[in-house]
Structure formats: structure tokens, C-alpha cells
Design a protein around this motif. Structure first.
Motif, PDB file in Angstrom:
ATOM      1  N   ASP A  84      60.072  35.267  62.553  1.00  6.43           N
ATOM      2  CA  ASP A  84      59.404  36.441  61.892  1.00  6.43           C
ATOM      3  C   ASP A  84      58.572  36.183  60.788  1.00  6.43           C
ATOM      4  O   ASP A  84      57.401  37.003  60.719  1.00  6.43           O
ATOM      5  CB  ASP A  84      60.674  37.440  61.140  1.00  6.43           C
ATOM      6  N   HIS A  85      58.711  34.903  60.095  1.00  6.15           N
ATOM      7  CA  HIS A  85      57.735  34.537  59.118  1.00  6.15           C
ATOM      8  C   HIS A  85      56.892  33.747  59.573  1.00  6.15           C
ATOM      9  O   HIS A  85      55.775  33.225  58.653  1.00  6.15           O
ATOM     10  CB  HIS A  85      58.751  34.136  57.900  1.00  6.15           C
ATOM     11  N   GLN A  86      56.909  32.928  60.655  1.00  6.96           N
ATOM     12  CA  GLN A  86      56.223  31.948  61.037  1.00  6.96           C
ATOM     13  C   GLN A  86      56.084  30.633  60.345  1.00  6.96           C
ATOM     14  O   GLN A  86      55.102  30.316  59.925  1.00  6.96           O
ATOM     15  CB  GLN A  86      54.912  32.439  61.318  1.00  6.96           C
ATOM     16  N   VAL A  87      57.234  30.293  60.115  1.00  5.83           N
ATOM     17  CA  VAL A  87      57.394  28.849  59.311  1.00  5.83           C
ATOM     18  C   VAL A  87      58.317  27.881  60.042  1.00  5.83           C
ATOM     19  O   VAL A  87      59.167  28.497  60.946  1.00  5.83           O
ATOM     20  CB  VAL A  87      58.120  29.057  57.780  1.00  5.83           C
ATOM     21  N   ALA A 118      64.516  34.486  61.344  1.00 10.89           N
ATOM     22  CA  ALA A 118      63.757  34.581  60.072  1.00 10.89           C
ATOM     23  C   ALA A 118      62.445  33.629  60.239  1.00 10.89           C
ATOM     24  O   ALA A 118      61.464  33.946  59.886  1.00 10.89           O
ATOM     25  CB  ALA A 118      64.606  34.284  59.173  1.00 10.89           C
TER      26      ALA A 118
END
Length: 254
Positions: A60-63, A57
Motif C-alpha cells: 500500500d505504501h510502496q516500501v 502495508a
């Protein structure tokens, strides 16, 4: 990439502490938003990284995910004898202690709010866009820290959080040792008390609690999410409450 870092923390009495940081794969250099994850009683920095399955995740969300320990540790760090799982080492409750025995080392609030972000932002490619999340004791920490510092965070999510610690055994025990006998001083670390007077921006608060949680359905409700939601509704503070017994409910400030 998961990195585990050891630093000497001034907030924690100049003890060595470890935090973990997960940096997602990226094809270009850029500063990414960061989510600070606060774990629960008995945990270390490793629990979330080993059990949550959150790395995909994050990619996917680039955090970036940052996962600190739950208390100070090491020689000279005080505790009660005999040690119990719900206080002391492994159970810092994300507050600043004021009692003589604990005030030198147990300053997890300052560590999470000030020292850790300063270290992360100086050494990793992260932006100033921060969110905070946590589970159980960590959910308590995430809610209270976000509401006390709304300008520092874009959102807060809490999973099975201890929502009203001044009214339940876990909180009563810890707060007495860390903060002393003045129960009025305890309220600054109680999410239900804080949301009743909250005037800050919308933090997109999520409170998620399963109805089969053993600390929710037992003789003593250690979590008290409904007390938190009732206070939020009265204060007209928007909160998303989610459980496995109902659909997502959005409490809007209307």
C-alpha cells in the motif's frame, strides 16, 4: 515478493548470515524507500515476515522491508554455557562488542548501520531514504541506531522497546559480557541516555508499549518506556508515545 538472502558478513566475523527482503508489487521500475526491521530476543529473520502481516502495508505504501537476523550464528560463534535466551546467539543487542571473547563476531551495530544497507542498496531497487523499526531488543536497537545516526534515517519506530538497558537485568547482563565492566561505555547503547543529550534532527520517534506487556507489569520493568519519555521531555526532543491506556501523546520540542 519475499526473498531470503545469505551473505558472508565481515562485521560478524566472516560468518554466514541470512536476511530477508520483501519487495512490494509495482507496475513500474523505481527505487523505493526501505524500512529496516530489527527483531527481538530469540528471533531470526523469519519472525517478522511470518507473524507481522506487514506485506499488504508495504504494498500500500510502496516500501521495501528488510529483516536481518538478531545475532551472528554458526561454528565458532561464541556463547555462554549453559546458553540462555537473553544473551549470545539470538541476542546480539545491536551493538559492537569490545570484550575479547565477543568482539570478533558480535558487531551487529556495524552490520545494521553499514554492511547490510550497502548490500541492500547494491542489489535491490531501493533509494537512500531509510527508516528503522523494531520490537523489544530490536526496539532498543532501532532507537539507539537512529539517534546515533540521524542523517541516515528519516524516522524510527519502536514497539515494546528496551528503553533503558543499563538499568535493567537484560541490559546489565548483556552489556557486561559484550562491553566489559566499564558502565560508562554502556551508555552509548542506551536510548534513555542518548535522548537526554540528543541534538539531531526530528526523527519522528514513535514509542509504542502495551500496558499488559508481561515485561512491563512484572516485578522488574525490563522496558522502562516512562524513563525514556521523561528524558525526552526534559531534553525537549519530540517523541510520540502510544499505549493502550491513553491517547497518542506528542511531546514537542517547545
Amino acid at each position: 515478493m519475499l526473498k531470503r538472502c545469505e551473505i558472508t558478513s565481515r562485521s560478524l566475523g566472516n560468518t554466514q548470515t541470512i536476511f530477508a527482503a520483501y519487495l512490494p508489487d509495482t507496475s513500474e521500475y523505481k527505487k523505493l524507500p526501505v524500512v529496516y526491521w530489527l527483531s527481538g530476543l530469540t528471533c531470526t529473520d523469519e519472525n517478522f515476515s511470518q507473524k507481522a502481516g506487514a506485506f499488504q502495508a508495504a504494498c500500500d505504501h510502496q516500501v521495501v522491508l528488510v529483516m536481518p537476523d538478531t545475532s551472528p550464528r554458526g561454528d565458532g560463534v561464541p556463547d555462554e554455557e549453559p546458553h540462555t535466551y537473553d544473551f549470545g546467539v539470538g541476542a546480539g543487542f545491536y551493538l559492537n562488542a569490545t570484550t575479547d571473547k565477543y568482539k570478533t563476531h558480535y558487531n551487529m551495530y556495524d552490520f545494521i548501520v553499514k554492511e547490510l544497507p550497502a548490500c541492500v542498496e547494491a542489489n535491490f531497487p531501493v533509494s537512500a531514504k531509510r527508516s528503522i523499526s523494531g520490537h523489544s531488543m530490536g526496539g532498543h536497537g532501532a532507537l539507539t541506531i537512529a539517534m546515533k545516526n540521524p542523517d541516515r534515517y528519516t524516522s524510527v519506530s519502536a514497539f515494546a522497546p528496551i528503553c533503558n538497558p543499563t538499568k535493567v537485568p537484560w541490559g546489565e547482563k548483556a552489556f557486561k559480557f559484550y562491553l566489559g565492566e566499564d558502565q560508562q561505555s554502556w551508555k552509548q547503547y542506551d536510548a534513555t541516555e542518548l535522548i537526554a543529550d540528543y541534538k539531531g534532527k526530528d526523527l519522528h520517534i514513535l514509542c509504542d508499549c502495551g500496558t499488559a506487556d508481561s515485561f512491563l507489569v512484572g516485578d522488574v520493568n525490563q522496558l522502562q518506556p516512562l524513563a525514556f519519555m521523561e528524558a525526552a521531555q526534559k531534553a525537549k526532543v519530540p517523541v510520540t508515545f502510544r499505549s493502550d491506556a491513553c491517547d497518542v501523546m506528542r511531546r514537542d520540542a517547545t
